[in-house]
Design a protein around this motif. Structure first.
Motif, PDB file in Angstrom:
ATOM      1  N   ILE A 108       0.825  -1.052   0.065  1.00  0.00           N
ATOM      2  CA  ILE A 108       0.029   0.010   0.030  1.00  0.00           C
ATOM      3  C   ILE A 108       0.743   1.161  -0.175  1.00  0.00           C
ATOM      4  N   PHE A 109       0.600   2.282  -0.748  1.00  0.00           N
ATOM      5  CA  PHE A 109       1.284   3.485  -1.089  1.00  0.00           C
ATOM      6  C   PHE A 109       0.412   5.050  -1.268  1.00  0.00           C
ATOM      7  N   SER A 110       1.164   5.828  -0.829  1.00  0.00           N
ATOM      8  CA  SER A 110       0.385   7.164  -1.257  1.00  0.00           C
ATOM      9  C   SER A 110       0.828   7.744  -2.495  1.00  0.00           C
ATOM     10  N   ASP A 111       0.341   8.335  -2.999  1.00  0.00           N
ATOM     11  CA  ASP A 111       0.564   9.162  -4.322  1.00  0.00           C
ATOM     12  C   ASP A 111       1.988   9.879  -4.430  1.00  0.00           C
ATOM     13  N   GLY A 112       2.460  10.226  -3.260  1.00  0.00           N
ATOM     14  CA  GLY A 112       3.886  10.586  -3.163  1.00  0.00           C
ATOM     15  C   GLY A 112       4.903   9.588  -3.571  1.00  0.00           C
ATOM     16  N   VAL A 113       4.518   8.394  -3.547  1.00  0.00           N
ATOM     17  CA  VAL A 113       5.521   7.477  -4.254  1.00  0.00           C
ATOM     18  C   VAL A 113       5.238   7.481  -5.754  1.00  0.00           C
ATOM     19  N   SER A 114       3.770   7.234  -6.293  1.00  0.00           N
ATOM     20  CA  SER A 114       3.702   6.967  -7.676  1.00  0.00           C
ATOM     21  C   SER A 114       3.883   8.312  -8.385  1.00  0.00           C
ATOM     22  N   GLU A 115       3.529   9.436  -7.981  1.00  0.00           N
ATOM     23  CA  GLU A 115       3.640  10.748  -8.559  1.00  0.00           C
ATOM     24  C   GLU A 115       5.039  11.572  -8.269  1.00  0.00           C
ATOM     25  N   ALA A 116       6.001  10.876  -7.397  1.00  0.00           N
ATOM     26  CA  ALA A 116       7.309  11.429  -7.151  1.00  0.00           C
ATOM     27  C   ALA A 116       8.062  11.883  -8.685  1.00  0.00           C
ATOM     28  N   THR A 146      14.434  10.200  -8.080  1.00  0.00           N
ATOM     29  CA  THR A 146      14.077  11.730  -7.772  1.00  0.00           C
ATOM     30  C   THR A 146      15.410  12.646  -7.356  1.00  0.00           C
ATOM     31  N   GLN A 147      16.493  11.851  -7.639  1.00  0.00           N
ATOM     32  CA  GLN A 147      17.905  12.580  -7.272  1.00  0.00           C
ATOM     33  C   GLN A 147      18.049  14.014  -7.928  1.00  0.00           C
ATOM     34  N   GLY A 148      18.168  15.149  -7.215  1.00  0.00           N
ATOM     35  CA  GLY A 148      18.487  16.281  -7.731  1.00  0.00           C
ATOM     36  C   GLY A 148      16.931  17.094  -7.754  1.00  0.00           C
ATOM     37  N   ALA A 149      15.867  16.515  -7.370  1.00  0.00           N
ATOM     38  CA  ALA A 149      14.724  17.146  -7.360  1.00  0.00           C
ATOM     39  C   ALA A 149      14.255  17.424  -6.158  1.00  0.00           C
ATOM     40  N   VAL A 150      13.237  18.435  -5.785  1.00  0.00           N
ATOM     41  CA  VAL A 150      12.925  18.793  -4.552  1.00  0.00           C
ATOM     42  C   VAL A 150      11.690  17.782  -4.322  1.00  0.00           C
ATOM     43  N   GLN A 151      11.523  17.342  -3.116  1.00  0.00           N
ATOM     44  CA  GLN A 151      10.523  16.377  -2.840  1.00  0.00           C
ATOM     45  C   GLN A 151       9.032  17.076  -2.979  1.00  0.00           C
ATOM     46  N   SER A 152       8.215  16.864  -3.420  1.00  0.00           N
ATOM     47  CA  SER A 152       6.985  17.740  -3.512  1.00  0.00           C
ATOM     48  C   SER A 152       5.774  17.192  -2.808  1.00  0.00           C
ATOM     49  N   ASP A 159      12.300  -1.024   1.838  1.00  0.00           N
ATOM     50  CA  ASP A 159      13.472  -0.531   1.576  1.00  0.00           C
ATOM     51  C   ASP A 159      13.830  -0.154   0.234  1.00  0.00           C
ATOM     52  N   ALA A 160      13.676  -1.193  -0.530  1.00  0.00           N
ATOM     53  CA  ALA A 160      14.077  -1.197  -2.160  1.00  0.00           C
ATOM     54  C   ALA A 160      13.069  -0.389  -2.869  1.00  0.00           C
ATOM     55  N   LEU A 161      11.618  -0.329  -2.323  1.00  0.00           N
ATOM     56  CA  LEU A 161      10.921   0.750  -3.063  1.00  0.00           C
ATOM     57  C   LEU A 161      11.336   2.095  -2.689  1.00  0.00           C
ATOM     58  N   LEU A 162      11.559   2.391  -1.471  1.00  0.00           N
ATOM     59  CA  LEU A 162      11.808   3.912  -0.775  1.00  0.00           C
ATOM     60  C   LEU A 162      13.281   4.246  -1.735  1.00  0.00           C
ATOM     61  N   LYS A 163      14.200   3.033  -1.850  1.00  0.00           N
ATOM     62  CA  LYS A 163      15.396   3.624  -2.489  1.00  0.00           C
ATOM     63  C   LYS A 163      15.339   3.807  -3.949  1.00  0.00           C
ATOM     64  N   ALA A 164      14.437   3.052  -4.595  1.00  0.00           N
ATOM     65  CA  ALA A 164      14.244   3.389  -6.153  1.00  0.00           C
ATOM     66  C   ALA A 164      13.614   4.846  -6.224  1.00  0.00           C
ATOM     67  N   VAL A 165      12.528   5.207  -5.161  1.00  0.00           N
ATOM     68  CA  VAL A 165      12.173   6.426  -5.332  1.00  0.00           C
ATOM     69  C   VAL A 165      13.220   7.653  -5.146  1.00  0.00           C
ATOM     70  N   HIS A 166      14.433   7.525  -4.183  1.00  0.00           N
ATOM     71  CA  HIS A 166      15.264   8.122  -3.854  1.00  0.00           C
ATOM     72  C   HIS A 166      16.045   8.359  -5.032  1.00  0.00           C
ATOM     73  N   ASP A 167      16.280   7.433  -5.691  1.00  0.00           N
ATOM     74  CA  ASP A 167      17.413   7.412  -6.661  1.00  0.00           C
ATOM     75  C   ASP A 167      16.865   8.164  -8.151  1.00  0.00           C
ATOM     76  N   SER A 174      11.190  13.174 -11.000  1.00  0.00           N
ATOM     77  CA  SER A 174      12.622  13.324 -11.291  1.00  0.00           C
ATOM     78  C   SER A 174      12.884  14.587 -11.700  1.00  0.00           C
ATOM     79  N   ALA A 175      14.376  15.094 -11.719  1.00  0.00           N
ATOM     80  CA  ALA A 175      14.825  16.160 -12.091  1.00  0.00           C
ATOM     81  C   ALA A 175      14.230  16.904 -13.248  1.00  0.00           C
ATOM     82  N   VAL A 176      13.892  16.044 -14.246  1.00  0.00           N
ATOM     83  CA  VAL A 176      13.505  16.462 -15.581  1.00  0.00           C
ATOM     84  C   VAL A 176      11.806  16.630 -15.687  1.00  0.00           C
ATOM     85  N   GLY A 177      11.160  16.353 -14.222  1.00  0.00           N
ATOM     86  CA  GLY A 177       9.793  16.175 -14.357  1.00  0.00           C
ATOM     87  C   GLY A 177       8.974  15.065 -14.675  1.00  0.00           C
ATOM     88  N   ASP A 178       9.775  13.799 -14.948  1.00  0.00           N
ATOM     89  CA  ASP A 178       9.216  12.575 -15.154  1.00  0.00           C
ATOM     90  C   ASP A 178       8.378  11.834 -13.910  1.00  0.00           C
TER      91      ASP A 178
END
Length: 533
Positions: free
Chosen positions: A467-475, A515-521, A505-513, A477-481
Motif C-alpha cells: 500500500i502506498f501514497s501518491d507521493g510514491v507514484s507521483e514522485a 528523484t535525485q536532484g529534484a525537490v520532494q513535492s 527499503d528497495a521501493l523507497l531507495k528506487a524512489v530516492h534514486d 525526477s529532476a526533469v519532471g517525469d
C-alpha cells in the motif's frame, strides 16, 4: 538644584521634590511619597542622598522594585530613570534632576550646548550599535531625539509590507512611554514626509492649514519636526549608495520652540535618523529571525509528536509481518499508516493521505488517525468503517480538506477483507500473479451520501500486499517525469522473495534514486504486509 519624582498612579500625576536625606516610597499614609497600586507594599522603597548621588533601595517589598524594567535591590539613579513599584505597573515614577534651560548668551554657553548635543548623540549612536531588540531600539531612538532637540514628544511610524505607515511607539520627556497604539496628531505631515522623502519643519501649525492639524493644535502643539528614516545600502566597494529605502518616519513636536527648530538640532537628528534606520531594520530582522527559529522549533516538536503517533515501523504477528515508513516533504506531513489488533485476533492495516501539506494537513491527519482507531474497534467490516469515518469528517466540516484511505482486515487463515476510499489501488503480489485492489468508494470527508464496498481475498503464504501514497507514484525526477505505477510494480516483483522490510527499503531507495536532484513535492508513505506463518 534638588531632584524630583514625577509620579503617576491612581491618585493622578504629580511632581514631588526630593528634599530629604532619605525619602520613603510606599502605600502607608506616613510615607514621604505615598503611592497607590495593587503591587505597592506599605514600605516599598527609599531614595537616599549619598555623596551627591541619589540611590534607590528596595525595602524588602513583596513584588519588587524595578528601574528601567530591571529588578533591583539598590541602584544609583540617573536623570530620566523610570522606576516601577511592583510588577503590574500601577505606580510609575520617573526620576528627574532639576535643570534650568537658558538661551545662549555668549560663545562659551553656545559651545557648552553644542557639546551636550554631541554627547547625547554619541551616547545614542553607541547604544544603537549594541544589537538591542526592536522595542528597545525604538525607545532609544526617541529618547535620544527628544533630548537632542528639546521636543516634548516623539513618535516613530514604520511602513508595513504594503507601504502603509503604522504607529509603533510614542515617548515623552523623561523617557516616558505614551499609552495607546495611536497618537493625537495629524497623519498628514508623517505621510507627506514618508512619500516625498524630505524632512518637514513646521515653525507654527497656526500658520498653515489649521483644519488638517486641529487635533494637534487643540493640545497646544505648535512646532513640528518630521524626517524620514532611510535605510541606505552601499555597494561592496566604495561609498556610493546602492539604494535608499524609506522604512518610516521620526516625528517630534513641542509647545515651545526651544532647540527643536535650530539648525544644530536638525543636523544632529539627521545623523541620528540615518543610524536609527539601520538599527531599526537590524532589530526587525533579528526579531523575525527569532520568530522563525521559534516556529522551526515548534515544527520540530510537532514532527516528534507526529512520529510518536505512528506505530512501530515493524510489526510481526503469528500469521504476518508488516513494515511501514513515511517521509514527509516538510517537517510534518499529511500521510500516516497504522496497524491494530482487533479483539477477534484479526489484524487491521491502514494507510491514509490527507489533502494538503504542512501543519494544517498534519492536524487533520491526527484527527483521522484517532477516528480510525476508535471506529476500528466498533467492528462491522472495512466498508462500514470507512463509511463511519466519512461521516465523522463531514461533521467537522473542514473546508477543502479530505482524505483517501485503504483499510484491510487480515485473519489468521489468510482471509483478507479490504475497502479502498479513493486511494491509489495497492498491489497484491503472490503465486497467482499481480493485481490491483480498487474495490471501495469515494474519498472521505466530502460526500455525505458516499457508500463503500468491500472485497474478500484469500491469501496464500508469501502473498505480499503493498500500500502506498501518491507521493510514491507521483514522485518527480529532476526533469519532471513521474515515478509511476509500472516502476512500483517492477520494484516489488524484483524483490518479492525478500523479507517485507527489504521490499519496503528497495521501493523507497528506487524512489530516492529516481528523484535525485529534484525537490520532494509530496509526502512519501508505504506499507508492506507479508502473509504467512
Amino acid at each position: 538644584m534638588p531632584a524630583r519624582l514625577e509620579v503617576t498612579d491612581a491618585l493622578g500625576r504629580r511632581t514631588i521634590p526630593i528634599d530629604k536625606d532619605t525619602t520613603v516610597l510606599g502605600r502607608r499614609s506616613e510615607s514621604d511619597v505615598r503611592l497607590v497600586g495593587s503591587d505597592v507594599s506599605r514600605d516599598h522603597a527609599q531614595i537616599e542622598i549619598d555623596k551627591g548621588q541619589y540611590v534607590i533601595h528596595d525595602r524588602g517589598s513583596r513584588y519588587g522594585t524595578f528601574v528601567n524594567g530591571e529588578q533591583i535591590t539598590e541602584r544609583v539613579l540617573r536623570h530620566g530613570d523610570a522606576i516601577r513599584l511592583g510588577r503590574s505597573g500601577d505606580a510609575q515614577v520617573v526620576f528627574l534632576v532639576e535643570e534650568v534651560i537658558r538661551q545662549p548668551t555668549d560663545r562659551t554657553s553656545t559651545a557648552v550646548g553644542d557639546l551636550h548635543q554631541v554627547a547625547v548623540l554619541l551616547e545614542g549612536l553607541r547604544a544603537l550599535g549594541a544589537g538591542r531588540v526592536l522595542d528597545e531600539v525604538l525607545a532609544l531612538v526617541l529618547d535620544s531625539a527628544i533630548e537632542v532637540s528639546g521636543a516634548e514628544r516623539g513618535f516613530i511610524m514604520l511602513a508595513d509590507a504594503a507601504g502603509v505607515l503604522e504607529f509603533k511607539l510614542g515617548r515623552a520627556r523623561g523617557r516616558v512611554t505614551l499609552p495607546g497604539r495611536s497618537f493625537e496628531t495629524s497623519r498628514k505631515i508623517p505621510e507627506e514626509v514618508f512619500t516625498t522623502g524630505d524632512a518637514r519643519i513646521v515653525a507654527d501649525l497656526l500658520d498653515g492649514d489649521i483644519g488638517s492639524h486641529s487635533g494637534t493644535i487643540a493640545l497646544g502643539i505648535r512646532h513640528v519636526f518630521c524626517l524620514p528614516l532611510r535605510l541606505v545600502r552601499y555597494v561592496e566597494r566604495g561609498d556610493v549608495p546602492e539604494e535608499a529605502r524609506r522604512i518610516g518616519v521620526l516625528y517630534l513636536d513641542s509647545r515651545e520652540k526651544g532647540a527643536l527648530l535650530s539648525r544644530d538640532a536638525a543636523v544632529a537628528l539627521e545623523t541620528l535618523a540615518t543610524e536609527a534606520a539601520v538599527a531599526i531594520e537590524n532589530a526587525r530582522l533579528y526579531r523575525e529571525a527569532v520568530e522563525r527559529a521559534q516556529l522551526e522549533q515548534d515544527l520540530r516538536i510537532a514532527a516528534q509528536i507526529q512520529q510518536a503517533l505512528l506505530p512501530p515501523p515493524r510489526w510481526v504477528g503469528g500469521h504476518f509481518e508488516a513494515v511501514g515508513a513515511t517521509l514527509p516533504c516538510r517537517s510534518i506531513g499529511g500521510d500516516f499508516f497504522d496497524y491494530l489488533e482487533l479483539p477477534t485476533g484479526e489484524a487491521v492495516f491502514a494507510l491514509a493521505d490527507v489533502a494538503g501539506k504542512g501543519a494544517s494537513a498534519a492536524l487533520l491527519t491526527a484527527v483521522v488517525q484517532g477516528v480510525l482507531a476508535a471506529q476500528a474497534q466498533v467492528g462491522g467490516g472495512p466498508a462500514e468503517t470507512l463509511g463511519r469515518v466519512n461521516q465523522v469528517l463531514l461533521r467537522r466540516a473542514v473546508q477543502a480538506r479530505f482524505a483517501t484511505m485503504v483499510y484491510a482486515v487480515l485473519a489468521k487463515d489468510g482471509r483478507c477483507v479490504y475497502a479502498n476510499g479513493g486511494h491509489n489501488p495497492p498491489f497484491l503480489i503472490g503465486r497467482s500473479g499481480v493485481r490491483r485492489l480498487e474495490t471501495g468508494g469515494l474519498i472521505l470527508g466530502l460526500f455525505p451520501n458516499a457508500t463503500y464496498e468491500e472485497e474478500t481475498l484469500q491469501l496464500e503464504p508469501g502473498d505480499t500486499l503493498v500500500i502506498f501514497s501518491d507521493g510514491v507514484s507521483e514522485a518527480l525526477s529532476a526533469v519532471g517525469d513521474e515515478f509511476g505505477d509500472p516502476r512500483i510494480q517492477q520494484c516489488i516483483e524484483a524483490n518479492c522473495s525478500c523479507p517485507a522490510g527489504d521490499v519496503l527499503d528497495a521501493l523507497l531507495k528506487a524512489v530516492h534514486d529516481f528523484t535525485q536532484g529534484a525537490v520532494q513535492s509530496d509526502d512519501v508513505t508505504a506499507l508492506v504486509v507479508r502473509y504467512g506463518p
